[in-house]
Design an enzyme around this catalytic site. Structure first.
Site, PDB file in Angstrom:
ATOM      1  N   ASP A   1       2.315   2.626   2.513  1.00  0.00           N
ATOM      2  CA  ASP A   1       2.153   3.427   3.735  1.00  0.00           C
ATOM      3  C   ASP A   1       3.567   3.369   4.581  1.00  0.00           C
ATOM      4  O   ASP A   1       4.119   2.286   4.396  1.00  0.00           O
ATOM      5  CB  ASP A   1       1.168   2.876   4.602  1.00  0.00           C
ATOM      6  CG  ASP A   1      -0.214   3.375   3.900  1.00  0.00           C
ATOM      7  OD1 ASP A   1      -0.453   4.026   2.982  1.00  0.00           O
ATOM      8  OD2 ASP A   1      -1.377   2.725   4.542  1.00  0.00           O
TER       9      ASP A   1
ATOM     10  N   CYS B   1       0.873  -1.250  -0.150  1.00  0.00           N
ATOM     11  CA  CYS B   1       0.202   0.097   0.032  1.00  0.00           C
ATOM     12  C   CYS B   1       0.886   1.224   0.015  1.00  0.00           C
ATOM     13  O   CYS B   1       0.414   2.368  -0.134  1.00  0.00           O
ATOM     14  CB  CYS B   1      -0.777   0.056   1.228  1.00  0.00           C
ATOM     15  SG  CYS B   1      -0.081   0.024   2.813  1.00  0.00           S
TER      16      CYS B   1
ATOM     17  N   CYS C   1      -2.733   5.136   5.998  1.00  0.00           N
ATOM     18  CA  CYS C   1      -4.029   4.660   6.108  1.00  0.00           C
ATOM     19  C   CYS C   1      -4.604   5.045   7.509  1.00  0.00           C
ATOM     20  O   CYS C   1      -3.793   5.163   8.761  1.00  0.00           O
ATOM     21  CB  CYS C   1      -4.586   3.484   5.711  1.00  0.00           C
ATOM     22  SG  CYS C   1      -4.374   2.014   6.807  1.00  0.00           S
TER      23      CYS C   1
ATOM     24  N   CYS D   1      -2.324  -3.131   8.905  1.00  0.00           N
ATOM     25  CA  CYS D   1      -1.930  -1.979   9.314  1.00  0.00           C
ATOM     26  C   CYS D   1      -1.277  -1.906  10.716  1.00  0.00           C
ATOM     27  O   CYS D   1      -0.429  -1.411  11.144  1.00  0.00           O
ATOM     28  CB  CYS D   1      -3.057  -1.015   9.160  1.00  0.00           C
ATOM     29  SG  CYS D   1      -3.879  -1.266   7.837  1.00  0.00           S
TER      30      CYS D   1
HETATM   31 FE1  FES Z   1      -1.321   0.409   4.164  1.00  0.00          FE
HETATM   32 FE2  FES Z   1      -3.241   0.330   6.170  1.00  0.00          FE
HETATM   33  S1  FES Z   1      -3.684   0.163   4.270  1.00  0.00           S
HETATM   34  S2  FES Z   1      -0.998   0.219   6.349  1.00  0.00           S
END
Ligand code: FES
Length: 140
Positions: A35, A33, A58, A102
C-alpha cells in the site's frame, strides 16, 4: 470489526487529491502489503494551511490518511510533528490490532512530507533527525 468513524472516513475521505506547487510532498509505502500513501502540504509561516492525500491502499489506510489530514490542517509544523499513529487510530475510535500498521503509514506520510519541506526550504524541524522511512511499519 470497524468503528463507525473508520467506515465513515473510508466512504467519504476528506482532503483527497493533490496540491499543485505543494511545499512538501511525502510518499511512503508498506513493503509487505504494497500500500502507498502520498501526502501534499501547503505551508505558510510554519502553519499547514492546506493538505491533500492520495492513498492506494486498504480501507484502514484510507480512513487513517483522511483523519490524519483533518488533524494537521491549520496546525503548526510542531503540532503536526507530535501526531502519532496511535493518536490517529484513537481519533478513529480504534483500529483492529492487525490494522494498526495502516495508521503508521499516515504518521510516516506526514513526516515524510515535512522532511521534503525542510529539505527544500533548508529549515530544521525538531524530531525529524532520526526519522527513518525505511522502518518497517509492522514493527510498531
Ligand atoms: Fe496495507 Fe493497511 S493493509 S496499509
Amino acid at each position: 470489526m470497524y468503528s463507525e468513524k473508520v467506515m465513515e472516513h473510508f466512504k467519504n475521505p476528506r482532503n483527497v487529491g493533490e496540491i499543485e506547487n505543494a511545499d512538501g510532498i511525502g510518499e511512503v509505502g508498506n513493503p509487505r502489503c504494497g500500500d502507498i500513501m502520498k501526502m501534499y502540504l501547503k505551508i505558510e509561516d510554519e502553519v499547514i494551511v492546506d493538505v491533500k492525500f492520495k492513498t492506494f491502499g486498504c480501507g484502514s489506510a484510507i480512513a487513517s490518511s483522511s483523519m490524519a489530514t483533518e488533524m494537521i490542517k491549520g496546525k503548526t509544523i510542531e503540532e503536526a510533528m507530535s501526531i502519532t499513529n496511535k493518536a490517529v487510530a484513537k481519533a478513529l475510535d480504534g483500529l483492529p490490532p492487525v490494522k494498526m500498521h495502516c495508521s503508521v503509514l499516515a504518521e510516516q506520510a506526514i513526516k515524510s512530507a515535512l522532511l521534503d519541506y525542510s529539505k527544500k526550504n533548508n529549515v530544521h524541524i525538531d524530531g525529524l533527525e532520526d526519522f527513518d522511512l525505511t522502518e518497517d511499519p509492522h514493527e510498531h
